[in-house]
Scaffold this motif. Sequence first.
Motif, PDB file in Angstrom:
ATOM      1  N   GLY A   1       0.857  -1.170   0.000  1.00  0.00           N
ATOM      2  CA  GLY A   1       0.000   0.000   0.000  1.00  0.00           C
ATOM      3  C   GLY A   1       0.896   1.224   0.000  1.00  0.00           C
ATOM      4  O   GLY A   1       2.103   1.130   0.219  1.00  0.00           O
ATOM      5  N   PHE A   2       0.303   2.375  -0.234  1.00  0.00           N
ATOM      6  CA  PHE A   2       1.072   3.613  -0.271  1.00  0.00           C
ATOM      7  C   PHE A   2       0.467   4.583   0.729  1.00  0.00           C
ATOM      8  O   PHE A   2      -0.752   4.750   0.790  1.00  0.00           O
ATOM      9  CB  PHE A   2       1.047   4.209  -1.678  1.00  0.00           C
ATOM     10  N   THR A   3       1.317   5.231   1.514  1.00  0.00           N
ATOM     11  CA  THR A   3       0.832   6.159   2.526  1.00  0.00           C
ATOM     12  C   THR A   3       1.899   7.210   2.837  1.00  0.00           C
ATOM     13  O   THR A   3       3.050   7.078   2.414  1.00  0.00           O
ATOM     14  CB  THR A   3       0.429   5.389   3.808  1.00  0.00           C
ATOM     15  N   ALA A   4       1.483   8.192   3.584  1.00  0.00           N
ATOM     16  CA  ALA A   4       2.432   9.185   4.078  1.00  0.00           C
ATOM     17  C   ALA A   4       3.293   8.531   5.161  1.00  0.00           C
ATOM     18  O   ALA A   4       2.809   7.692   5.916  1.00  0.00           O
ATOM     19  CB  ALA A   4       1.686  10.384   4.654  1.00  0.00           C
ATOM     20  N   THR A   5       4.552   8.903   5.231  1.00  0.00           N
ATOM     21  CA  THR A   5       5.423   8.312   6.251  1.00  0.00           C
ATOM     22  C   THR A   5       5.054   8.811   7.646  1.00  0.00           C
ATOM     23  O   THR A   5       5.294   8.117   8.628  1.00  0.00           O
ATOM     24  CB  THR A   5       6.913   8.622   5.980  1.00  0.00           C
ATOM     25  N   SER A   6       4.479   9.974   7.733  1.00  0.00           N
ATOM     26  CA  SER A   6       4.055  10.537   9.013  1.00  0.00           C
ATOM     27  C   SER A   6       2.726  11.241   8.801  1.00  0.00           C
ATOM     28  O   SER A   6       2.583  12.051   7.881  1.00  0.00           O
ATOM     29  CB  SER A   6       5.104  11.532   9.507  1.00  0.00           C
ATOM     30  N   VAL A   7       1.773  10.901   9.618  1.00  0.00           N
ATOM     31  CA  VAL A   7       0.447  11.505   9.483  1.00  0.00           C
ATOM     32  C   VAL A   7       0.381  12.725  10.388  1.00  0.00           C
ATOM     33  O   VAL A   7       0.539  12.629  11.604  1.00  0.00           O
ATOM     34  CB  VAL A   7      -0.656  10.491   9.842  1.00  0.00           C
ATOM     35  N   SER A   8       0.183  13.871   9.734  1.00  0.00           N
ATOM     36  CA  SER A   8       0.109  15.136  10.470  1.00  0.00           C
ATOM     37  C   SER A   8      -0.757  16.098   9.657  1.00  0.00           C
ATOM     38  O   SER A   8      -1.096  15.811   8.502  1.00  0.00           O
ATOM     39  CB  SER A   8       1.518  15.715  10.651  1.00  0.00           C
ATOM     40  N   PRO A   9      -1.073  17.251  10.216  1.00  0.00           N
ATOM     41  CA  PRO A   9      -1.857  18.236   9.463  1.00  0.00           C
ATOM     42  C   PRO A   9      -1.176  18.690   8.161  1.00  0.00           C
ATOM     43  O   PRO A   9      -1.835  19.217   7.266  1.00  0.00           O
ATOM     44  CB  PRO A   9      -1.999  19.409  10.440  1.00  0.00           C
ATOM     45  N   ALA A  10       0.120  18.451   8.046  1.00  0.00           N
ATOM     46  CA  ALA A  10       0.842  18.841   6.833  1.00  0.00           C
ATOM     47  C   ALA A  10       0.243  18.168   5.590  1.00  0.00           C
ATOM     48  O   ALA A  10       0.326  18.707   4.488  1.00  0.00           O
ATOM     49  CB  ALA A  10       2.317  18.489   6.963  1.00  0.00           C
ATOM     50  N   ILE A  11      -0.365  16.995   5.768  1.00  0.00           N
ATOM     51  CA  ILE A  11      -0.991  16.285   4.649  1.00  0.00           C
ATOM     52  C   ILE A  11      -2.060  17.148   3.988  1.00  0.00           C
ATOM     53  O   ILE A  11      -2.256  17.096   2.778  1.00  0.00           O
ATOM     54  CB  ILE A  11      -1.602  14.942   5.135  1.00  0.00           C
ATOM     55  N   LEU A  12      -2.739  17.952   4.786  1.00  0.00           N
ATOM     56  CA  LEU A  12      -3.818  18.792   4.266  1.00  0.00           C
ATOM     57  C   LEU A  12      -3.297  19.996   3.499  1.00  0.00           C
ATOM     58  O   LEU A  12      -4.047  20.628   2.748  1.00  0.00           O
ATOM     59  CB  LEU A  12      -4.704  19.269   5.419  1.00  0.00           C
ATOM     60  N   LEU A  13      -2.014  20.317   3.672  1.00  0.00           N
ATOM     61  CA  LEU A  13      -1.459  21.530   3.081  1.00  0.00           C
ATOM     62  C   LEU A  13      -0.698  21.306   1.779  1.00  0.00           C
ATOM     63  O   LEU A  13      -0.403  22.266   1.080  1.00  0.00           O
ATOM     64  CB  LEU A  13      -0.538  22.213   4.099  1.00  0.00           C
ATOM     65  N   GLY A  14      -0.345  20.048   1.470  1.00  0.00           N
ATOM     66  CA  GLY A  14       0.411  19.794   0.248  1.00  0.00           C
ATOM     67  C   GLY A  14       1.106  18.451   0.311  1.00  0.00           C
ATOM     68  O   GLY A  14       0.760  17.587   1.113  1.00  0.00           O
ATOM     69  N   SER A  15       2.109  18.291  -0.515  1.00  0.00           N
ATOM     70  CA  SER A  15       2.830  17.020  -0.587  1.00  0.00           C
ATOM     71  C   SER A  15       3.710  16.810   0.633  1.00  0.00           C
ATOM     72  O   SER A  15       4.290  17.758   1.169  1.00  0.00           O
ATOM     73  CB  SER A  15       3.691  16.983  -1.847  1.00  0.00           C
ATOM     74  N   VAL A  16       3.796  15.549   1.051  1.00  0.00           N
ATOM     75  CA  VAL A  16       4.646  15.147   2.174  1.00  0.00           C
ATOM     76  C   VAL A  16       5.382  13.875   1.765  1.00  0.00           C
ATOM     77  O   VAL A  16       5.085  13.266   0.737  1.00  0.00           O
ATOM     78  CB  VAL A  16       3.823  14.908   3.466  1.00  0.00           C
ATOM     79  N   LYS A  17       6.324  13.458   2.588  1.00  0.00           N
ATOM     80  CA  LYS A  17       7.078  12.239   2.297  1.00  0.00           C
ATOM     81  C   LYS A  17       6.131  11.037   2.325  1.00  0.00           C
ATOM     82  O   LYS A  17       5.310  10.899   3.229  1.00  0.00           O
ATOM     83  CB  LYS A  17       8.204  12.062   3.312  1.00  0.00           C
ATOM     84  N   GLY A  18       6.248  10.171   1.308  1.00  0.00           N
ATOM     85  CA  GLY A  18       5.398   8.985   1.208  1.00  0.00           C
ATOM     86  C   GLY A  18       6.225   7.730   1.082  1.00  0.00           C
ATOM     87  O   GLY A  18       7.428   7.795   0.801  1.00  0.00           O
ATOM     88  N   GLU A  19       5.562   6.578   1.313  1.00  0.00           N
ATOM     89  CA  GLU A  19       6.276   5.309   1.209  1.00  0.00           C
ATOM     90  C   GLU A  19       5.326   4.172   0.837  1.00  0.00           C
ATOM     91  O   GLU A  19       4.156   4.194   1.189  1.00  0.00           O
ATOM     92  CB  GLU A  19       6.978   4.974   2.517  1.00  0.00           C
ATOM     93  N   VAL A  20       5.879   3.200   0.116  1.00  0.00           N
ATOM     94  CA  VAL A  20       5.177   1.938  -0.086  1.00  0.00           C
ATOM     95  C   VAL A  20       5.387   1.148   1.188  1.00  0.00           C
ATOM     96  O   VAL A  20       6.503   1.042   1.686  1.00  0.00           O
ATOM     97  CB  VAL A  20       5.721   1.186  -1.317  1.00  0.00           C
ATOM     98  N   GLN A  21       4.301   0.614   1.696  1.00  0.00           N
ATOM     99  CA  GLN A  21       4.341  -0.034   2.998  1.00  0.00           C
ATOM    100  C   GLN A  21       3.686  -1.414   2.917  1.00  0.00           C
ATOM    101  O   GLN A  21       2.810  -1.642   2.087  1.00  0.00           O
ATOM    102  CB  GLN A  21       3.533   0.856   3.950  1.00  0.00           C
ATOM    103  N   THR A  22       4.108  -2.310   3.779  1.00  0.00           N
ATOM    104  CA  THR A  22       3.423  -3.600   3.919  1.00  0.00           C
ATOM    105  C   THR A  22       2.696  -3.597   5.262  1.00  0.00           C
ATOM    106  O   THR A  22       3.123  -2.932   6.208  1.00  0.00           O
ATOM    107  CB  THR A  22       4.394  -4.790   3.850  1.00  0.00           C
TER     108      THR A  22
END
Length: 171
Positions: A63-84
């Motif tokens: 799956g693909f998700t943000a590496t850290s979930v924070s309000p920054a997700i709502l403001l633009g691009s953040v670091k992401g990762e493929v995760q198991t």
Amino acid sequence: MTRGVRLILFSLLLLCAGLTAPARAEVVVSFYSHDFGDRFPHAFIVIKGTVDATGEAIDANYGFTATSVSPAILLGSVKGEVQTSKSDYIEKSDRQFDVTVDDATYARLMAKVGEWRDRKQPSYSLNKRNCVHFVMELAEVVGLKVNRKSKLFKKPKSFLIEVKGLNPELG
């Protein structure tokens, strides 16, 4: 030995040879959604089976998700990762449909997972590159029709139900 007896023996030999032939390998890609909560990703795939050419056993998920979930997700691009995900997360998720793929399609699928894994950071965008966008591209790789203009990119289950509707062969 008469011709009839030889024909019967030959037929039995062919039948026995067919029964002992190895089963055809296959890889099954299952598309999952997980209702919203504090664990991610909310859309992902599970791959199980055996690669025909090599006999390699496959049991993986991505799956693909943000590496850290924070309000920054709502403001633009953040670091992401493929995760198991761990098996308990998968068990609590909803399998929407399965697709059986050949070796070449499996290789293309893994290349697409690698492409997402290796993207330049920041790679996660809630509106442009989230877990649903990831599974949409994987669905295309396995030959499914998708709606690239869907309004459901923030609704994993609804999006996968939409994909199922676009592909009646999924049942």
